[in-house]
Write an enzyme that holds these catalytic residues in place. Structure first.
Site, mmCIF file in Angstrom:
data_model
loop_
_atom_site.group_PDB
_atom_site.id
_atom_site.type_symbol
_atom_site.label_atom_id
_atom_site.label_comp_id
_atom_site.label_asym_id
_atom_site.label_seq_id
_atom_site.Cartn_x
_atom_site.Cartn_y
_atom_site.Cartn_z
ATOM 1 N N GLU A 95 48.079 42.712 38.856
ATOM 2 C CA GLU A 95 47.651 42.260 37.535
ATOM 3 C C GLU A 95 46.650 43.243 36.937
ATOM 4 O OE1 GLU A 95 45.891 38.093 35.693
ATOM 5 O OE2 GLU A 95 45.340 38.697 37.728
ATOM 6 N N LYS A 124 28.873 27.363 40.112
ATOM 7 C CA LYS A 124 28.340 28.727 40.128
ATOM 8 C C LYS A 124 29.176 29.580 39.186
ATOM 9 C CE LYS A 124 29.110 32.515 42.197
ATOM 10 N NZ LYS A 124 28.722 33.470 41.112
ATOM 11 N N GLU A 148 42.871 28.129 41.233
ATOM 12 C CA GLU A 148 43.589 28.663 40.071
ATOM 13 C C GLU A 148 43.289 30.153 40.049
ATOM 14 O OE1 GLU A 148 44.967 30.244 37.056
ATOM 15 O OE2 GLU A 148 43.045 29.659 36.178
ATOM 16 N N CYS A 208 44.597 35.240 32.747
ATOM 17 C CA CYS A 208 45.573 35.144 33.843
ATOM 18 C C CYS A 208 46.999 34.938 33.344
ATOM 19 C CB CYS A 208 45.194 34.010 34.784
ATOM 20 S SG CYS A 208 43.681 34.312 35.709
#
Length: 464
Positions: A368, A171, A244, A278
């Site tokens: 972040e 997905k 992850e 990331c």
């Protein structure tokens, strides 16, 4: 244009629809189906039906199919790049010359790796018995990919899973589904029906996929919040998880570096893909002796960087609003040296930004940014540098910039990150693992570790 699912090697419609928006203009250019329970079940059942035959193929047969897929991806690079650019706003030349070649290379790596799985040698570990180990595919894998690298993250997911003999249902993010659909259609030319399926939709679609009783494992690349939700849902049926998740990469800069050169390199690693990475080099920690000089050099390099030319827009209006909120909530002790605002009046571009004067508990340090935003803090010595680097929940990637090989050797074991670069930041290679610690998740992408994560180990013992 209406984008549909790919199930059993063919496009299949779903219920409802969501707008597809070009982030460079903010304009709607198409729609994508939003899959419900019936569509998710159809995709999972297709993967389930395809698993027995695919899992029994030889590693050489799987290698051959994946090598053909890599060739097809390169042959159709222009079409795939157009789709990727339209939904992400990326610079087209970067997609064509960097991202798609990397994707093809990663597929080829796992094609070869399929033939190199190792385990302990067979032997008589108990008198009168011979034991050996088998590495087997896990089964049907549910995979959820993010919007920052739609094609590449799909490759990172499907290549090791298929190489190990699993079947998959992917997905993609609801804002960037097209390149994954194109990849599945290319794969349908070389893979049996049902081996690689794609369902489109929103967070509810992802939840249906994760909660479906058939998949044996769920793999997601996404935010820490999304990873926690997936792990919680998967726990109900004891599915294996591969997470992850977000990063918040520290960049440790010491006083023995070439300041202008390193500042330029850090800006490049921070603003690549508009900082929506990331591993982006956006949390800069600088030795106090060169702090002011380095901040000035960062601001100069940042100011020379042009949105739309050097990097694309943020992914969506929601992401732009989130980043603007981080800047608006900056504490009074912070200083914005450049940027800090939307760029232009069309699309979701954000100006290259450098912020200094920050403290460790500030929101923009602990969270972040996922944007072209560099934060800067100073440190007095090695111990403080390591403390500041490690004092966040995430642990994906980091880098150390120094002219001292001894210092680099001493610091790299102390940094609590899955990846540590020295005098560089960002390069990846399929031979080496990628994955983090802490709230950056667990499991490895790329490398033989990535392949092994999609296998299970069986002990076989035979009496003489």
């Amino acid at each position: 244009m209406t984008l549909t699912n790919v199930i059993n090697g063919a496009r299949q419609s779903g219920a409802g629809g969501s707008d597809l928006v070009d982030p460079a203009t903010g304009e709607v250019f198409g729609t994508a189906v939003v899959s419900g329970e019936a569509e998710v079940d159809a995709a999972v059942r297709a993967a389930e039906a395809a698993f027995p035959a695919w899992s029994r193929t030889t590693p050489g047969e799987r290698m051959s199919a994946l090598l053909k897929l890599a060739d097809l991806l390169e042959a159709n690079a222009s079409t795939v790049a157009d789709a990727e650019v339209r939904e992400t706003g990326k610079i087209r030349d970067v997609v064509l010359t960097e991202e798609i070649p990397q994707c093809a290379d990663q597929i080829r790596f796992f094609a070869g790796a399929a033939r190199l799985l190792h385990s302990a040698s067979a032997g008589e570990y108990l008198e009168g018995h011979t034991s050996y180990q088998r590495r087997e595919p896990v089964g049907v894998i549910a995979q959820i990919t993010p919007w920052n690298y739609p094609l590449m993250m799909a490759v990172w997911k499907i290549a090791p899973a298929l190489a190990a003999g699993n079947t998959v249902v992917v997905k993609p993010a609801d804002t960037t589904p097209t390149s994954t659909v194109l990849l599945a259609e290319l794969a349908a030319q070389v893979l049996p029906p049902g081996v690689f399926n794609v369902v489109l939709g929103d967070r509810d679609t992802g939840r249906l996929l994760v909660e479906h009783p058939v998949p044996a494992m769920v793999s997601i690349t996404g935010s820490t919040r999304a990873g926690i939700e997936v792990a919680r849902s998967a726990a109900a049926t004891l599915k294996r998880t591969h997470l992850e998740l977000g990063g918040n990469a520290p960049v440790l800069v010491f006083d023995d570096v070439d300041v202008p050169a390193v500042a330029s390199a850090v800006v490049g690693a921070a603003y690549y893909n508009a900082g929506q990475d990331c591993t982006a080099a956006t949390r800069v920690l600088v030795h106090s002796a060169v702090h002011e000089q380095f901040v000035a050099a960062l601001a100069d390099a940042a100011s020379a960087t042009v949105p739309g030319k050097d990097f694309g827009p943020l992914n969506s209006a929601a992401q732009l609003s989130r980043v603007l909120g981080l800047i608006e909530r900056l504490p009074s002790h912070a200083t914005v040296h450049c940027g800090g605002k939307q760029f232009g009046d069309r699309g979701f571009f954000f100006s290259p930004t450098v912020v200094s004067g920050l403290r460790q508990d500030d929101e923009i340090v602990q969270e972040e940014a996922f944007a072209p935003v560099i934060t800067v803090q100073s440190f007095a010595d090695d111990d403080e540098a390591v403390y500041l680097a490690n004092d966040v929940p995430q642990g994906l990637a980091s880098s150390v910039w120094t002219g001292s090989a001894d210092r680099a050797a001493r610091l790299t074991p102390r940094l609590d990150y899955g990846v540590v670069w020295v005098n560089t930041h960002g390069p990846i290679t399929p031979e080496m693992p990628h994955g983090g610690f802490g709230q950056s998740g667990y499991g490895k992408d790329l490398s033989m570790h990535g392949l092994e994560d999609y296998t299970r180990v069986k002990h076989v013992m035979q009496a003489h």
